[in-house]
Design an enzyme around this catalytic site. Structure first.
Site, mmCIF file in Angstrom:
data_model
loop_
_atom_site.group_PDB
_atom_site.id
_atom_site.type_symbol
_atom_site.label_atom_id
_atom_site.label_comp_id
_atom_site.label_asym_id
_atom_site.label_seq_id
_atom_site.Cartn_x
_atom_site.Cartn_y
_atom_site.Cartn_z
ATOM 1 N N THR A 117 5.509 -9.897 2.318
ATOM 2 C CA THR A 117 5.425 -7.943 2.415
ATOM 3 C C THR A 117 5.527 -7.792 3.180
ATOM 4 O O THR A 117 5.424 -8.008 4.183
ATOM 5 C CB THR A 117 3.732 -8.133 1.241
ATOM 6 O OG1 THR A 117 3.690 -6.151 1.639
ATOM 7 C CG2 THR A 117 2.710 -8.451 2.360
ATOM 8 N N TYR A 141 -4.482 -6.127 2.747
ATOM 9 C CA TYR A 141 -3.522 -6.511 2.067
ATOM 10 C C TYR A 141 -2.650 -7.843 2.575
ATOM 11 O O TYR A 141 -2.122 -8.045 3.182
ATOM 12 C CB TYR A 141 -3.105 -5.762 0.457
ATOM 13 C CG TYR A 141 -2.020 -6.157 0.557
ATOM 14 C CD1 TYR A 141 -1.658 -7.405 -0.056
ATOM 15 C CD2 TYR A 141 -0.738 -5.979 0.455
ATOM 16 C CE1 TYR A 141 -0.220 -8.323 -0.961
ATOM 17 C CE2 TYR A 141 0.660 -6.237 -0.303
ATOM 18 C CZ TYR A 141 0.485 -7.455 -0.681
ATOM 19 O OH TYR A 141 1.383 -7.810 -0.937
#
Length: 337
Positions: A117, A141
């Site tokens: 990501t 995350y």
């Protein structure tokens, strides 16, 4: 040989499984179906229901299905949730990846593609952001994904694993033929929320912060169509099988749209207005994130086909209409009976 796709019944995973199947690849999926749906998988693709971090399960699938490559999607992906429950993210993302890699090494699978990501960058010093930029994630995350990238780097050095880590920017849209799309209830994707509002399923869309240092005060994101992203995985697999060196690649288009611009695109495509309200900033949100795509275009045989925000919104909207029709069909049958 066979490609093992973890999390292959999820949003991005199912689009990639479809792309692999259409490319003639033999595919097998491991998914615990916590956020995925078996109905999204092409007919004939074997599904093993279980945890991608279960080494015994993974080793058994690798051996029985003659797996030579792994594409790893399985994990948790909501920034705000990771701020509230970080240990769950380190378990679901980092520990699962560690166990999966251990099974791959044990069974001599050397080609791995990882779903990473752009959140690993945090707030970049400049945009577009290149892969060499400092990694300063703002959320558990982002940290959990960066930890897996580090593990891949070390596994490559120690065990000869070859990998491509694909750093996704903002994934959106649905299959252009509306065969599959984002079906998870309560999804936090901006385009998903917007098309739900445009189809009357939400009363409003909340914009979290309009006081950022951007032209209209809302955050800026680089949206990539999920089908183009799926094709990037197919290209990455081909790259590794042809002997390509391990690498990390941004997956975006290199153009940013603000949250408010994105909502206006959905309104335009839907031909319908919906309420937008301003809410306070959320912890962990990044101000502006736009990809430098020069490396992926130079490395992979990959040419995006759906690089247009209205196109992305239109495909997301078509899928949402299909979901609505499917949900309403049992109600209509009950009424007619």
């Amino acid at each position: 040989m066979t490609v093992l796709v973890t999390g292959g019944a999820g949003y991005i995973g199912s689009h990639t499984v479809l792309a692999l199947a259409e490319a003639g690849e033999s595919v097998v999926v491991i998914d615990n179906l916590s956020t995925g749906f078996s109905s999204l998988l092409p007919e004939g693709v074997p599904l093993f229901i279980g945890d991608a971090g279960d080494e015994n399960l993974v080793e058994g699938v690798i051996a029985s299905q003659r797996v030579d490559a792994i594409i790893h999607f399985a994990g948790s992906v909501v920034v705000a949730e990771s701020m509230r429950d970080p240990l769950a993210y380190y378990r679901n993302n980092t520990m699962t990846s560690r166990n999966l890699l251990s099974a791959a090494v044990t069974r001599n699978v050397r080609n791995v593609i990882f779903s990473s990501t752009a959140a690993v960058y945090g707030n970049p010093d400049r945009t577009p952001v290149a892969e060499e930029a400092p990694t300063r994630p703002l959320s558990p995350y982002g940290c959990s994904k960066l930890m897996t990238e580090i593990m891949l780097h070390d596994a490559a050095a120690a065990y000869g694993v070859n990998y491509v880590a694909l750093r996704y920017f903002n994934v959106a849209g649905a299959d252009p033929q509306a065969r599959i799309g984002l079906a998870t209830a309560g999804a936090t994707h901006l385009l998903k929320i917007a098309v739900e509002a445009a189809t009357g399923q939400r009363t409003q869309v909340d914009v979290f912060g309009t006081d950022y240092p951007t032209p209209d005060g809302s955050c800026i994101r680089d949206f990539i169509h999920v089908t183009d992203l799926a094709q990037a995985h197919v290209a990455a697999l081909r790259y590794l099988r042809e002997g390509g060196a391990s690498t990390t690649l941004n997956c975006g288009y290199g153009r940013g749209y603000s949250v408010l611009e994105t909502l206006e695109a959905v309104r335009r495509v839907a031909g319908r207005n919906f309420a937008v309200t301003t809410a306070s900033r959320r912890p962990g949100d990044i101000v502006a994130m736009v990809a430098d795509t020069s490396r992926i275009r130079a490395t992979l045989d990959w040419t995006p086909r759906y690089d247009d925000l209205d196109n992305i919104a239109a495909h997301a909207l078509a899928w949402e209409h299909k979901l609505l029709a499917q949900r309403q069909a049992p109600e209509l049958q009950a009424i007619s009976a």
